[in-house]
Design a protein around this motif. Structure first.
Motif, PDB file in Angstrom:
ATOM      1  N   ALA A   7       0.825  -1.204   0.000  1.00  0.00           N
ATOM      2  CA  ALA A   7       0.000   0.000   0.000  1.00  0.00           C
ATOM      3  C   ALA A   7       0.863   1.258   0.000  1.00  0.00           C
ATOM      4  O   ALA A   7       0.618   2.211  -0.763  1.00  0.00           O
ATOM      5  N   ASP A   8       1.908   1.256   0.834  1.00  0.00           N
ATOM      6  CA  ASP A   8       2.766   2.441   0.950  1.00  0.00           C
ATOM      7  C   ASP A   8       3.560   2.702  -0.328  1.00  0.00           C
ATOM      8  O   ASP A   8       3.710   3.850  -0.750  1.00  0.00           O
ATOM      9  N   VAL A   9       4.088   1.635  -0.946  1.00  0.00           N
ATOM     10  CA  VAL A   9       4.859   1.808  -2.187  1.00  0.00           C
ATOM     11  C   VAL A   9       3.964   2.352  -3.294  1.00  0.00           C
ATOM     12  O   VAL A   9       4.321   3.313  -3.995  1.00  0.00           O
ATOM     13  N   LEU A  10       2.792   1.751  -3.467  1.00  0.00           N
ATOM     14  CA  LEU A  10       1.883   2.196  -4.528  1.00  0.00           C
ATOM     15  C   LEU A  10       1.463   3.648  -4.320  1.00  0.00           C
ATOM     16  O   LEU A  10       1.417   4.443  -5.276  1.00  0.00           O
ATOM     17  N   LYS A  11       1.176   4.017  -3.077  1.00  0.00           N
ATOM     18  CA  LYS A  11       0.741   5.392  -2.808  1.00  0.00           C
ATOM     19  C   LYS A  11       1.904   6.378  -2.980  1.00  0.00           C
ATOM     20  O   LYS A  11       1.724   7.478  -3.516  1.00  0.00           O
ATOM     21  N   TYR A  12       3.085   5.980  -2.529  1.00  0.00           N
ATOM     22  CA  TYR A  12       4.248   6.867  -2.646  1.00  0.00           C
ATOM     23  C   TYR A  12       4.607   7.103  -4.116  1.00  0.00           C
ATOM     24  O   TYR A  12       4.830   8.239  -4.550  1.00  0.00           O
ATOM     25  N   GLN A  13       4.643   6.011  -4.889  1.00  0.00           N
ATOM     26  CA  GLN A  13       4.992   6.163  -6.302  1.00  0.00           C
ATOM     27  C   GLN A  13       3.897   6.889  -7.072  1.00  0.00           C
ATOM     28  O   GLN A  13       4.175   7.595  -8.049  1.00  0.00           O
ATOM     29  N   ALA A  14       2.645   6.747  -6.634  1.00  0.00           N
ATOM     30  CA  ALA A  14       1.541   7.434  -7.307  1.00  0.00           C
ATOM     31  C   ALA A  14       1.644   8.949  -7.154  1.00  0.00           C
ATOM     32  O   ALA A  14       1.144   9.704  -7.997  1.00  0.00           O
ATOM     33  N   LYS A  15       2.290   9.417  -6.084  1.00  0.00           N
ATOM     34  CA  LYS A  15       2.508  10.854  -5.935  1.00  0.00           C
ATOM     35  C   LYS A  15       3.478  11.370  -6.994  1.00  0.00           C
ATOM     36  O   LYS A  15       3.456  12.548  -7.352  1.00  0.00           O
ATOM     37  N   LEU A  49       7.273   2.159 -19.423  1.00  0.00           N
ATOM     38  CA  LEU A  49       7.932   1.598 -18.241  1.00  0.00           C
ATOM     39  C   LEU A  49       9.251   2.305 -17.968  1.00  0.00           C
ATOM     40  O   LEU A  49       9.651   2.473 -16.816  1.00  0.00           O
ATOM     41  N   GLY A  50       9.947   2.729 -19.014  1.00  0.00           N
ATOM     42  CA  GLY A  50      11.178   3.495 -18.823  1.00  0.00           C
ATOM     43  C   GLY A  50      10.907   4.808 -18.116  1.00  0.00           C
ATOM     44  O   GLY A  50      11.644   5.222 -17.202  1.00  0.00           O
ATOM     45  N   ARG A  51       9.823   5.460 -18.508  1.00  0.00           N
ATOM     46  CA  ARG A  51       9.446   6.741 -17.905  1.00  0.00           C
ATOM     47  C   ARG A  51       9.041   6.537 -16.438  1.00  0.00           C
ATOM     48  O   ARG A  51       9.444   7.295 -15.551  1.00  0.00           O
ATOM     49  N   TYR A  52       8.219   5.510 -16.212  1.00  0.00           N
ATOM     50  CA  TYR A  52       7.790   5.197 -14.836  1.00  0.00           C
ATOM     51  C   TYR A  52       8.990   4.950 -13.933  1.00  0.00           C
ATOM     52  O   TYR A  52       9.097   5.513 -12.833  1.00  0.00           O
ATOM     53  N   LEU A  53       9.912   4.115 -14.393  1.00  0.00           N
ATOM     54  CA  LEU A  53      11.020   3.720 -13.533  1.00  0.00           C
ATOM     55  C   LEU A  53      12.007   4.868 -13.331  1.00  0.00           C
ATOM     56  O   LEU A  53      12.550   5.043 -12.226  1.00  0.00           O
ATOM     57  N   ALA A  54      12.239   5.672 -14.359  1.00  0.00           N
ATOM     58  CA  ALA A  54      13.149   6.806 -14.218  1.00  0.00           C
ATOM     59  C   ALA A  54      12.623   7.795 -13.185  1.00  0.00           C
ATOM     60  O   ALA A  54      13.361   8.262 -12.305  1.00  0.00           O
ATOM     61  N   THR A  85      10.180   7.384 -10.729  1.00  0.00           N
ATOM     62  CA  THR A  85      10.048   6.876  -9.360  1.00  0.00           C
ATOM     63  C   THR A  85      11.405   6.650  -8.718  1.00  0.00           C
ATOM     64  O   THR A  85      11.561   6.850  -7.503  1.00  0.00           O
ATOM     65  N   SER A  86      12.392   6.247  -9.508  1.00  0.00           N
ATOM     66  CA  SER A  86      13.743   6.059  -8.962  1.00  0.00           C
ATOM     67  C   SER A  86      14.373   7.391  -8.586  1.00  0.00           C
ATOM     68  O   SER A  86      14.895   7.565  -7.484  1.00  0.00           O
ATOM     69  N   PHE A  87      14.327   8.334  -9.518  1.00  0.00           N
ATOM     70  CA  PHE A  87      14.999   9.613  -9.286  1.00  0.00           C
ATOM     71  C   PHE A  87      14.422  10.334  -8.071  1.00  0.00           C
ATOM     72  O   PHE A  87      15.159  10.803  -7.182  1.00  0.00           O
ATOM     73  N   TYR A  88      13.100  10.417  -7.997  1.00  0.00           N
ATOM     74  CA  TYR A  88      12.480  11.224  -6.944  1.00  0.00           C
ATOM     75  C   TYR A  88      12.469  10.546  -5.574  1.00  0.00           C
ATOM     76  O   TYR A  88      12.041  11.160  -4.590  1.00  0.00           O
ATOM     77  N   SER A  89      12.953   9.317  -5.498  1.00  0.00           N
ATOM     78  CA  SER A  89      13.103   8.678  -4.181  1.00  0.00           C
ATOM     79  C   SER A  89      14.577   8.483  -3.827  1.00  0.00           C
ATOM     80  O   SER A  89      14.902   7.735  -2.910  1.00  0.00           O
ATOM     81  N   ALA A 128      23.463  -3.537   0.119  1.00  0.00           N
ATOM     82  CA  ALA A 128      24.116  -2.347   0.696  1.00  0.00           C
ATOM     83  C   ALA A 128      24.030  -1.090  -0.167  1.00  0.00           C
ATOM     84  O   ALA A 128      24.726  -0.123   0.098  1.00  0.00           O
ATOM     85  N   LYS A 129      23.177  -1.089  -1.200  1.00  0.00           N
ATOM     86  CA  LYS A 129      23.059   0.085  -2.074  1.00  0.00           C
ATOM     87  C   LYS A 129      21.608   0.577  -2.080  1.00  0.00           C
ATOM     88  O   LYS A 129      20.874   0.339  -3.040  1.00  0.00           O
ATOM     89  N   PRO A 130      21.173   1.245  -1.032  1.00  0.00           N
ATOM     90  CA  PRO A 130      19.778   1.717  -1.002  1.00  0.00           C
ATOM     91  C   PRO A 130      19.599   2.999  -1.809  1.00  0.00           C
ATOM     92  O   PRO A 130      19.341   4.076  -1.272  1.00  0.00           O
ATOM     93  N   GLN A 131      19.724   2.882  -3.135  1.00  0.00           N
ATOM     94  CA  GLN A 131      19.713   4.079  -3.979  1.00  0.00           C
ATOM     95  C   GLN A 131      18.342   4.721  -4.103  1.00  0.00           C
ATOM     96  O   GLN A 131      18.215   5.938  -4.175  1.00  0.00           O
ATOM     97  N   ALA A 132      17.293   3.889  -4.193  1.00  0.00           N
ATOM     98  CA  ALA A 132      15.957   4.416  -4.453  1.00  0.00           C
ATOM     99  C   ALA A 132      14.920   3.398  -3.999  1.00  0.00           C
ATOM    100  O   ALA A 132      15.247   2.248  -3.699  1.00  0.00           O
ATOM    101  N   LEU A 133      13.666   3.818  -3.981  1.00  0.00           N
ATOM    102  CA  LEU A 133      12.576   2.920  -3.632  1.00  0.00           C
ATOM    103  C   LEU A 133      12.268   2.022  -4.821  1.00  0.00           C
ATOM    104  O   LEU A 133      11.904   2.498  -5.890  1.00  0.00           O
ATOM    105  N   LEU A 134      12.404   0.716  -4.622  1.00  0.00           N
ATOM    106  CA  LEU A 134      12.155  -0.266  -5.680  1.00  0.00           C
ATOM    107  C   LEU A 134      10.718  -0.776  -5.621  1.00  0.00           C
ATOM    108  O   LEU A 134      10.122  -0.873  -4.554  1.00  0.00           O
ATOM    109  N   HIS A 135      10.214  -1.153  -6.770  1.00  0.00           N
ATOM    110  CA  HIS A 135       8.990  -1.949  -6.827  1.00  0.00           C
ATOM    111  C   HIS A 135       9.298  -3.336  -6.285  1.00  0.00           C
ATOM    112  O   HIS A 135       8.524  -3.921  -5.533  1.00  0.00           O
ATOM    113  N   GLY A 136      10.447  -3.890  -6.672  1.00  0.00           N
ATOM    114  CA  GLY A 136      10.938  -5.142  -6.107  1.00  0.00           C
ATOM    115  C   GLY A 136      10.554  -6.396  -6.865  1.00  0.00           C
ATOM    116  O   GLY A 136      11.124  -7.468  -6.631  1.00  0.00           O
ATOM    117  N   ASP A 137       9.579  -6.290  -7.794  1.00  0.00           N
ATOM    118  CA  ASP A 137       9.122  -7.483  -8.521  1.00  0.00           C
ATOM    119  C   ASP A 137       8.526  -7.049  -9.864  1.00  0.00           C
ATOM    120  O   ASP A 137       7.418  -7.440 -10.229  1.00  0.00           O
TER     121      ASP A 137
END
Length: 390
Positions: free
Chosen positions: A79-87, A134-139, A141-145, A218-227
């Motif tokens: 729930a938190d990942v979906l809501k955070y990325q939706a922002k 998907l490239g746009r989505y991932l760029a 969500t990764s950058f802004y987290s 050991a590389k917490p660069q950004a919030l991942l979807h994970g799957d």
């Protein structure tokens, strides 16, 4: 209310209570869509055709929970990942309308007009520009987290919020450990054993996988979807939506990128030979479009919106993007290997009925996976596309 497994009637009441969408005097019905052992999913619909989705995490899974401790907290993470990325980019995320912590249940918008991307591929559909979206989505969500935008204290708070140790352990074991040893969780047939045994004794390969695993840890660069595979992406003529974020966590950006590219490769390699004349070039092109869009959007964001002065250095930004590509190849290779011989092999492989073709696809995926891991320092996008065309 204490946790209980929802019945269809319970799901209808839950949806009605936590949404104004149905209105007064609605006659509600609930249809169970899926019970994969890890979750159960219902579509709740009224007599006017309005519908919502209820997804509830289940406490036990016949496969997963016998190997790993997995709590209901994963529903909170999702729930938190979906809501955070939706922002960040709401156009690409399924909308979370409500989350109940006690019941570990989410109320979601119903995307019934969309098809699961994997299913669309399996019936020969070729959704336009899926790689670009998907490239746009991932760029974004990764950058802004990431550290490019967030201050140190804010990012560390995000890491705590999205701390997901139980499902991260599943990923660590399945992707980086099990395939490289004779583990009981692996999925092998006797014909595969000689090729797989090479994985178990290849120290050079295992050293590279160990590096990728260390980075995942050991590389917490950004919030991942994970799957981020084709089973967690829904598409229609106008929509591209990401679902299924319970494996979300902070980690290396390249992990999501590699998982998505691997999923496209799996669909490419397992295409019915009769369809390959159009499907293989299409899928190869989507991989190309994905990386071009991801790298262009991410690079533009780095140049224009980086907050930290240190990270505004253009040479650093170029190196960062180059390293992302190399890591993406490595994680794609790990995902190909684990989806071929690890626990819960890819549905794209499982649905193959021709034993000879299936074995050929498995061998090709294992070889390609090793190549991507071992040669990731040298492989360019053009090299990858050439390999896929062989």
């Amino acid at each position: 209310m204490p946790y209980q497994r929802l019945s269809p009637k319970d799901a209808a009441l839950f949806a009605d209570k936590h949404s104004d969408l149905f209105g007064d005097h609605s006659q509600l019905t609930a249809e169970q869509l899926d019970t994969n052992g890890l979750n159960q999913v219902f579509r709740v619909k009224n007599n006017r055709g309005t519908s919502l989705i209820v997804k509830q995490a289940l406490p036990e899974h016949s496969g997963l929970t016998q190997h790993w401790p997995v709590s209901l907290h994963r529903a909170q993470i999702e729930a938190d990942v979906l809501k955070y990325q939706a922002k960040i980019c709401p156009e690409y995320l399924v909308e979370v309308l409500f989350y109940d912590q006690e019941l570990a249940a989410l109320l979601l918008e119903d995307l019934s007009d969309c098809a699961v991307l994997r299913n669309a591929f399996s019936v020969g559909q070729q959704p336009q520009n899926i790689g670009i979206h998907l490239g746009r989505y991932l760029a974004k969500t990764s950058f802004y987290s990431s550290d490019f935008v967030l201050t140190g204290p804010v990012k560390k708070a995000r890491q705590l919020q999205f701390n997901n140790p139980e499902l991260c352990l599943v990923t660590e074991d399945l992707v980086f450990t099990d395939p490289y040893c004779n583990h009981e969780r692996n999925s092998l047939n006797f014909v595969q054993v000689p090729q797989v045994q090479e994985l178990w004794i290849n120290e050079a390969l295992q050293a590279e996988v160990a590096q990728l695993k260390a980075d995942f840890l050991a590389k917490p660069q950004a919030l991942l979807h994970g799957d981020l595979h084709c089973g967690n992406i829904l598409v229609s003529h106008e929509e591209y939506k990401v679902i299924g974020a319970e494996f979300g966590c902070y980690g290396p950006i390249a992990f999501d990128a590699g998982t998505f590219i691997a999923s496209l490769i799996l669909n490419l390699v397992t295409q019915n030979p009769a369809n390959t004349t159009s499907a293989r070039p299409y899928l190869s092109n989507q991989i190309d479009l994905f990386w071009q869009e991801f790298s262009t959007v991410f690079s533009t964001l780095m140049q224009k919106e980086t907050k930290d002065q240190s990270f505004q250095n253009s040479l650093y930004q170029q190196r960062f993007l180059q390293q992302l590509w190399r890591d993406t190849l490595g994680y794609a290779g790990c995902e190909l290997i684990r989806r071929t011989v690890g626990w819960a092999p890819a549905p794209e492989l499982q649905q193959l009925t021709n034993a000879g073709f299936k074995l050929q696809a498995q061998r090709q995926l294992l070889t390609l996976g090793q190549d991507l891991i071992m040669q990731r320092q040298q492989i360019t996008v053009a090299n990858l596309l050439a390999k896929l065309a062989e």
